[in-house]
Design an enzyme around this catalytic site. Structure first.
Site, short mmCIF file in Angstrom:
data_model
loop_
_atom_site.label_atom_id
_atom_site.label_comp_id
_atom_site.label_asym_id
_atom_site.label_seq_id
_atom_site.Cartn_x
_atom_site.Cartn_y
_atom_site.Cartn_z
N HIS A 140 -1.10 -49.93 -38.74
CA HIS A 140 -1.25 -48.93 -38.65
C HIS A 140 -2.63 -48.83 -37.51
CE1 HIS A 140 1.43 -47.49 -41.34
NE2 HIS A 140 0.78 -47.66 -42.56
N GLU A 156 16.15 -33.49 -25.96
CA GLU A 156 16.83 -34.73 -25.59
C GLU A 156 16.15 -35.77 -26.44
OE1 GLU A 156 19.51 -35.22 -23.70
OE2 GLU A 156 19.53 -33.11 -22.86
N ASP A 202 7.03 -44.72 -35.06
CA ASP A 202 7.52 -45.51 -36.31
C ASP A 202 7.67 -47.06 -35.99
OD1 ASP A 202 8.56 -45.82 -38.76
OD2 ASP A 202 10.54 -45.42 -38.33
N LEU A 225 -4.12 -31.47 -21.14
CA LEU A 225 -2.95 -31.80 -22.01
C LEU A 225 -3.48 -31.21 -23.46
CD1 LEU A 225 -0.54 -33.74 -22.96
CD2 LEU A 225 -2.04 -35.48 -23.89
C1 IPE Z 1 8.64 -40.82 -39.93
O1 IPE Z 1 8.37 -42.05 -40.27
C2 IPE Z 1 7.36 -40.19 -40.24
C3 IPE Z 1 6.00 -40.52 -39.09
C4 IPE Z 1 6.48 -41.15 -38.12
C5 IPE Z 1 4.93 -40.10 -39.53
P1 IPE Z 1 8.94 -42.66 -41.75
O2 IPE Z 1 8.76 -44.21 -41.53
O3 IPE Z 1 8.36 -42.07 -42.63
O4 IPE Z 1 10.34 -42.16 -41.97
P2 IPE Z 1 11.69 -42.60 -42.68
O5 IPE Z 1 11.41 -42.62 -43.99
O6 IPE Z 1 12.04 -44.14 -42.18
O7 IPE Z 1 12.55 -41.70 -42.31
C1 IPE Z 2 4.92 -45.45 -38.81
O1 IPE Z 2 5.11 -46.76 -39.24
C2 IPE Z 2 3.72 -44.63 -39.39
C3 IPE Z 2 3.69 -43.88 -40.21
C4 IPE Z 2 4.91 -43.17 -40.95
C5 IPE Z 2 2.61 -42.95 -40.81
P1 IPE Z 2 5.72 -47.17 -40.48
O2 IPE Z 2 4.54 -47.35 -41.60
O3 IPE Z 2 6.78 -45.98 -41.11
O4 IPE Z 2 6.36 -48.54 -40.34
P2 IPE Z 2 7.86 -48.92 -40.85
O5 IPE Z 2 8.74 -48.00 -40.71
O6 IPE Z 2 7.59 -49.48 -42.20
O7 IPE Z 2 7.96 -50.45 -39.88
MG MG Z 3 8.72 -45.80 -40.88
#
Ligand code: IPE
Ligand code: IPE
Ligand code: MG
Length: 243
Positions: A40, A210, A23, A134
């Protein structure tokens, strides 16, 4: 073990299965006044680093949450960017994964993925199926509630057909109907970006994982960050309900 070394301090063995909620790509880009797509793209670099590090460390399973069943709620341009990146990853990285003896697996609902992505996933899984290093599990259009619901539906169907006795349904029955039926539960779940929730990731399988939440944004995640999370894990005392 000597009397002066109580079992409490014995470090757990290194995790066999690490799962990561990747995330923070959007925030990484925003801080640099860059488009989210670049966040991304940098995130994909962190995937490469993490896969290599886990392979070298002898981790058996690495599950990466790449796209949740809720991520379709994002604007269509961003969904397209994520799917393009995925195509790019599968087309360009799988030969390298194969050369490194990595076995690729995908969990999630494939019915909503486009045909070419499904074809790439199938080819990648087939190419790497016999590798013994892996196991890299990509969670794509994955949602734990949908996964558990599908398992319940299938068990109910079998019960109706007389193939399963409802009284004989156990936790093992449920686990055998999940997408992860042949994958051990994660020992360690890491979430980057400081958010402290599971966002519908591996809810059943996480029962005794964990959880390590790290402030670092996913594109900045590197070997040091992984080692810090592992050191945190090594401090934990896993009790599984026992004493
Ligand atoms: C969780 O992240 C999904 C992935 C990492 C693929 P999100 O950014 O979508 O989650 P929320 O919306 O903050 O819960
Ligand atoms: C995680 O990064 C990637 C996916 C959920 C696919 P985000 O796109 O959720 O990034 P933030 O949370 O907006 O920073
Ligand atoms: Mg996110």
């Amino acid at each position: 073990m000597t009397a002066t070394a109580p079992s409490r301090v014995a470090a757990p063995p290194p995790p066999r299965h690490i799962a990561i909620i990747m995330d923070g790509n959007g925030r990484w880009a925003k801080r640099r006044l860059l488009p989210r797509a670049l966040g991304h793209r940098q995130g994909a670099e962190a995937v490469r680093r993490t896969v290599s590090a886990c392979g070298e460390m002898g981790v058996s399973y690495l599950t990466l949450y790449a796209f949740s069943s809720e991520n379709w709620k994002r604007p269509p341009e961003e969904v397209d960017d994520l799917m393009s990146l995925l195509r790019h990853y599968l087309r360009n990285e799988v030969a390298e994964l194969n050369a490194r003896n990595v076995r690729l697996r995908v969990i999630g609902d494939r019915t909503r993925l486009s045909d070419d992505v499904v074809a790439l996933v199938n080819e990648s899984e087939a190419l790497t199926a016999n590798n013994t290093g892996l196991t890299l599990v990509l969670a794509l259009n994955y949602g734990a509630q949908a996964e558990i619901t599908a398992a319940v539906r299938e068990i109910a169907r079998k019960a109706k057909a007389g193939l399963i006795d409802p009284e004989a349904v156990t936790e093992a029955t449920v686990a055998e109907h999940l997408l992860t039926r042949d994958i051990p539960d994660p020992d360690l779940i890491i979430r980057t970006s400081g958010e402290q929730r599971l966002s519908n990731f591996l809810l059943w399988q996480a029962a005794y994982a964990e959880l390590v939440f790290v402030p670092c944004l996913w594109p900045d995640f590197d070997r040091d960050a992984l080692e810090a999370a592992l050191a945190d894990y090594q401090q934990r005392e896993r009790r599984f309900g026992g004493r």
